[in-house]
Design an enzyme around this catalytic site. Structure first.
Site, PDB file in Angstrom:
ATOM      1  N   GLY A 131       0.844  -1.206   0.000  1.00 18.88           N
ATOM      2  CA  GLY A 131       0.000   0.000   0.000  1.00 18.88           C
ATOM      3  C   GLY A 131       0.870   1.242   0.000  1.00 18.88           C
ATOM      4  N   SER A 132       0.353   2.293   0.582  1.00 13.32           N
ATOM      5  CA  SER A 132       1.004   3.598   0.467  1.00 13.32           C
ATOM      6  C   SER A 132       2.388   3.663   1.081  1.00 13.32           C
ATOM      7  CB  SER A 132       0.134   4.684   1.097  1.00 13.32           C
ATOM      8  OG  SER A 132      -1.111   4.716   0.434  1.00 13.32           O
ATOM      9  N   ILE A 133       2.746   2.759   1.958  1.00 11.72           N
ATOM     10  CA  ILE A 133       4.098   2.838   2.520  1.00 11.72           C
ATOM     11  C   ILE A 133       5.133   2.582   1.435  1.00 11.72           C
ATOM     12  CG2 ILE A 133       3.453   2.290   4.883  1.00 11.72           C
ATOM     13  CD1 ILE A 133       4.387  -0.535   4.457  1.00 11.72           C
TER      14      ILE A 133
ATOM     15  N   LYS B 178       5.248   4.127  -1.150  1.00 11.63           N
ATOM     16  CA  LYS B 178       5.548   5.425  -1.769  1.00 11.63           C
ATOM     17  C   LYS B 178       6.926   5.921  -1.372  1.00 11.63           C
ATOM     18  CE  LYS B 178       0.742   6.825  -2.309  1.00 11.63           C
ATOM     19  NZ  LYS B 178      -0.404   7.407  -1.625  1.00 11.63           N
TER      20      LYS B 178
END
Lengths: 369, 627
Positions: free
Chosen positions: B323-325, B327
């Site tokens: 997920g966004s981690i 990024k």
């Protein structure tokens, strides 16, 4: 009864010394065996000593008898023996499923033991009163066979395979001692061979087992094969010098059964090694040969045969026991003379010794003038 | 005086020959016996001597005591406790039947249990103890001891058994014991082990089996034919197993376990300066004590068939979409490839058109003008979609791998999984299909084919914030013998400086600090007083949007459809001493669920540091070092 200085002169001190020496070794060996048995009651080696004294007294009694009287009463004695053997089946005390003992209140004894001597007396008389031209022939074998066969079968039925076997061998040896014609010999051998299946069928299950296990001890190492295997281990592990007096592990740690009786030799072999067994065997051999020497010097045929028969009794007993202990024969329960614990055996053997001495003492009676 | 008997002198002479033959015969027969004795005593003597020794001696085992497992401060996590077994010795019991009844009643055994326990009595020799009950509990033990006089003939024997001091703490790291299997016994590694031995079957108990086990001792005893032991001839004492000192901190581990609670998921806490693992949690957990006596088939089935897989160590073998981690990686890749600068901006209106599709930002209303920092702080998807459109997937993979993704970390647990870094080649091999550029957009925000483990993410964060040093995480600090003497030290394993620009790392790190510290940061729930914390939230989709669109609120979704909540963090910002990753399965948003868990851990960590400092100061004061 006659008492003559020459009786003492002809008393064979060497022979009695050998006997006492062997008995002493036996007691020594039993001392080691006794130390592994913790329990109440008199230790076995002391009991053996008492029996030794008893045996000596019987021996003394026997010495005083003129053996010629024995020849006179040979056949009546034989009948008495047979009756006693039969009596075992009727009045006996059953021990461990076997009937061998006659309980006479004060003491009990095994008729089969004394029968051996009586039988030899009777057989010797029979042979002594016959003359054989070229040796014993067919006809000549009949009576000896029957004389031997009867007690043999009775003892076998007790059941006591060992003693029956012993008696049979003694009878056979004595017969063969005289010349047997080769054709009769052939008949005899085939007869013996033919009787084997019959003997086998009469054997009890456990006796059959013993023979089977003898042929292959590994088949039942914790059951029937155990004795043989442990005995061989005991004997073999003694190696040359033995493990030392009272240090035999097979006996001390109770791996070896019947140490005081059947397997007394194994204990000795383990503790004294090859050196010890050679000594013991040598003593036995010396005893036998010396005894033969005594007996052979008699001019009386009956005496010679009786003497030979008595030597056979001692010899075969020792031989069977040692073979058994070394795994050369199935376990049949024959004790080693002088060494194994056993009152009856000891007394019988001392009677035989006494008779041999007796023969030696009275040989002068037949000197040629 | 001569007796008048017929001397038969000729025959007597004849007999003389017979006597001679007889002597010879006897001699030969005795010779035969002598040969036999020679054979037995001399030739086979040594082998019989061997057999008689075998008869009389037995070798008895003496089990070694297993090594302990300690935390980094030397506190005992796994110990050996005495277990008390109750046996009876028949030959000391005068009236067996009444004894049997009394004991059965005293212990409260059912008839079936009593029957089973006493069954061996018939076939066991009277002097040999018969085991009635193993591992007596404390109350039974005490009652039996006090009522001993009523039960002559009982024998209470003690033996060591494994004790896990903290129930269900670090169960997956420590592992459990089980009986050695026949296949293992054949392996040369297990020489010296016997049937029935307990060996480590999972976790560090298994990984360090050889160290922990020690070596059994033996004693040679003399036995009689009955089997009774008479005396000890020779004895070689066992060598106790070596102790493991872990890198785990008991206090931190406890807090972490509690913080995650009953939620399925995992936590990995590292020291970014050394790569030491300070805490490793996986939920649901299992009770190691169940395995001590040999786990019952029912309990084993319950563990294995549980759909939540309590035996799985999710921290190292749970492979999740980041997920966004992710990024963090995307940002570094974009900077490294020169696709953006810190000043590059993009306008986020909640959607991004690519091809004939609109990719949505999580904030439907959009973030407005976004630069790299804002994109990280507020986790704008559109900014990264644009990067994704322009980046080469294999180049993205390069940065992922450089940061330690896609391979096992080497922490030393055999069930560790490598995760997945998608590449063109990988897709070809796996699906026999070419890579579609559009797939970049999923991968760039941590959805799509990416798979990471919590430990990998913790290490990734550690590497970013410690200036780019990649470490192999370690669970074991050192091995020492039972006396405390150090046998082996496991120094931190430095794998190398990652090939990313330190300036970029610093940039991203600053942004991550703002994620927590700034008022609009998605990670603000992890803020601490007095310590500057940095981090990143993540929400990993479990099922596709189409399925979840029907649910208005994410809380309405069924459990299995709910997103996983990620949070990674580090502190303090200047020179971080702690880095962690938390994943809470099916728990919704990272910021709301995972970040508070991280906060508890960070709090505990700094509290602990403070206490230690105070304690040290006071002892130094006492020693007169500081006045």
């Amino acid at each position: 009864m006659m008492f003559d200085r020459r009786l003492i002169e002809n008393f064979d001190w060497i022979f009695i010394s050998l006997v006492l020496l062997l008995s002493g070794l036996g007691i020594l060996n039993l001392y080691s065996v006794s130390s592994t048995v913790s329990g109440e009651g008199t230790p076995v080696y002391i009991k053996q000593f008492y029996w030794l004294l008893v045996g000596l007294s019987f021996l003394l009694v026997v010495l005083l008898i003129d053996y010629v009287q024995l020849e006179k009463f040979a056949y009546p004695l034989y009948i008495t023996g047979i009756i006693l053997l039969l009596g075992v089946f009727v009045f006996s005390r059953t021990i461990a499923g076997t009937r061998r003992w006659l309980d006479l209140g004060l003491f009990s004894f095994q008729p089969s033991e004394v029968m051996k001597i009586i039988f030899v007396i009777a057989l010797s008389k029979y042979f002594a009163t016959r003359k054989y031209e070229e040796g014993i022939g067919f006809k000549g074998l009949v009576a000896p066979l029957m004389l031997t066969g009867l007690p043999f079968l009775l003892i076998l039925r007790q059941p006591d395979l060992g003693t029956a076997l012993h008696l049979g061998l003694v009878g056979l040896s004595l017969t063969l001692f005289l010349k047997v014609r080769w054709d009769a010999l052939l008949l005899l051998s085939s007869g013996v061979a033919a009787s084997l299946p019959f003997v086998w069928s009469v054997l009890k299950v456990y006796q059959k087992q013993r023979i089977m296990t003898f042929l292959n001890p590994a088949r039942d190492p914790y059951g029937a094969g155990y004795h043989i295997i442990q005995s061989k281990i005991a004997v073999g592990s003694g190696q040359f010098w033995g493990k030392g007096f009272m240090k035999g592990t097979q006996s001390r740690l109770k791996f070896l059964p019947e140490q005081h009786s059947d397997f007394a030799f194994s204990v000795f072999a383990e503790e004294w090694g090859f050196a010890g067994t050679m000594l013991l065997l040598g003593l036995f051999l010396l005893l036998i040969i010396w005894g033969l020497r005594i007996v052979s010097r008699s001019k009386d045929k009956f005496a010679s045969l009786l003497g030979a028969g008595l030597i056979f009794i001692i010899f075969w007993q020792a031989f069977i026991n040692i073979c058994m202990v070394l795994g050369l024969m199935p376990v049949v329960g024959i004790p080693l003379p002088f060494i194994s614990y056993g009152g009856s055996s000891l007394v019988t053997t001392y009677i035989a010794v006494g008779l041999i001495l007796n023969i030696g003492m009275r040989r002068f009676m037949f000197q040629q003038d | 005086m001569t007796i008048n008997r017929n001397p038969f002198s000729e025959e007597s002479e004849g007999l003389k020959d017979r006597f001679a033959y007889l002597i010879l015969l006897f001699f030969l027969l005795f010779l035969f016996l002598m040969f036999r004795l020679w054979y037995l005593q001399i030739i086979k003597g040594p082998s019989y001597r061997n057999m008689s020794d075998n008869n009389r001696t037995r070798i008895q085992d003496i089990l070694p005591s297993r090594g302990l497992i300690l935390d980094r401060k030397g506190r005992i996590l796994v110990d050996n406790y005495p277990a008390y077994d109750l046996s009876i010795v028949r030959e000391d019991i005068s009236d067996f039947e009444s004894f049997r009844q009394k004991l059965t009643a005293f212990l409260g055994l059912s008839p079936a249990e009593a029957k089973a326990a006493f069954a061996a009595a018939k076939v066991t020799p009277a002097f040999k103890p018969i085991l009635i009950q193993s591992d007596l509990d404390q109350s039974d033990l005490v009652s039996l001891e006090t009522h001993r006089f009523e039960f002559p003939g009982i024998l209470i024997q003690v033996r060591p058994r494994r004790k896990y001091m903290y129930e269900m703490l670090a169960s997956h790291v420590i592992g459990y014991l089980g009986e050695i299997s026949p296949e293992q016994l054949k392996h040369p590694k297990y020489e010296g082990y016997r049937m029935g031995d307990l060996i480590g079957r999972y976790g560090l108990e298994a990984e360090h089996e050889i160290n922990l086990n020690g070596r059994r001792g033996w004693r040679q005893v003399e036995v009689a034919a009955s089997g009774r032991v008479l005396r000890v001839i020779k004895q070689v004492p066992p060598s106790p197993g070596n102790d493991l000192v872990l890198t785990l901190d008991l206090d931190l581990q406890r807090v972490a376990e509690e913080a995650l609670g009953d939620t399925a998921g995992a936590i990995a806490v590292l020291d970014p300066r050394t790569g030491e693992v300070l805490a490793l949690v996986s939920k649901p957990s299992y009770n190691q004590e169940d395995f001590i006596k040999g786990i019952s088939p029912e309990k084993w089935a319950a563990l294995v068939n549980n759909p939540k897989h309590p035996l799985q160590n999710r921290a190292v073998s749970g492979q999740y979409m980041p997920g966004s981690i992710f990024k963090i990686v995307s940002a570094l890749a974009a900077l490294g490839e020169g696709l953006v600068t810190p000043e590059t901006t993009i306008f986020c209106n909640g959607g991004y058109k690519f091809g004939n599709r609109i990719f949505h930002c999580w904030k439907r209303s959009g973030h407005g003008i976004v630069n790299l920092e804002k994109a990280l702080v507020e986790s704008c998807d559109v900014y990264f979609y644009d990067i994704g459109r322009r980046i080469n997937i294999d180049r993205l993979a390069y940065y992922s791998k450089a940061l330690g993704l896609g391979t096992v970390t080497g922490v030393g647990l055999r069930n560790e999984k490598p995760g997945l870094v998608p590449t063109v080649e990988w897709k070809k091999k796996r699906f026999n299909q070419p890579w579609m550029q559009g797939e970049n957009l999923s991968v760039i925000i941590g959805q799509g084919f990416n798979l990471v483990t919590p430990l990998q993410m913790a290490r990734l964060v550690a590497t970013v914030v410690n200036g780019g040093k990649l470490f192999e995480p370690s669970l074991v600090s050192r091995i020492q013998d039972s006396q405390g003497k150090v046998i082996k030290i496991f120094s931190p394993k430095f794998l190398g400086q990652i090939p990313l620009s330190p300036k970029h790392l610093e940039l991203v790190k600053k942004a991550l600090v703002k994620v927590v510290q700034s008022p609009r940061g998605t990670g603000r729930a992890a803020r601490l007083d007095g310590i500057i914390v940095g981090g990143k939230t993540g929400t990993a989709q479990v099922v596709s949007e189409s399925r979840t669109d029907e649910y208005k609120d994410s809380d309405d979704r069924p459990y299995e459809y709910r997103d996983h909540a990620w949070f990674v963090a580090f502190a303090p910002a200047e020179n971080p001493r702690i880095a962690l990753a938390v994943i809470a399965e099916h728990s919704g948003h990272g910021g709301s669920v995972a970040a508070p868990v991280a906060k508890k851990i960070l709090e505990a960590f700094f509290e602990g540091e403070k206490l230690e400092l105070n304690a040290k100061a006071s002892t130094e004061k006492k020693a007169g070092v500081i006045q």
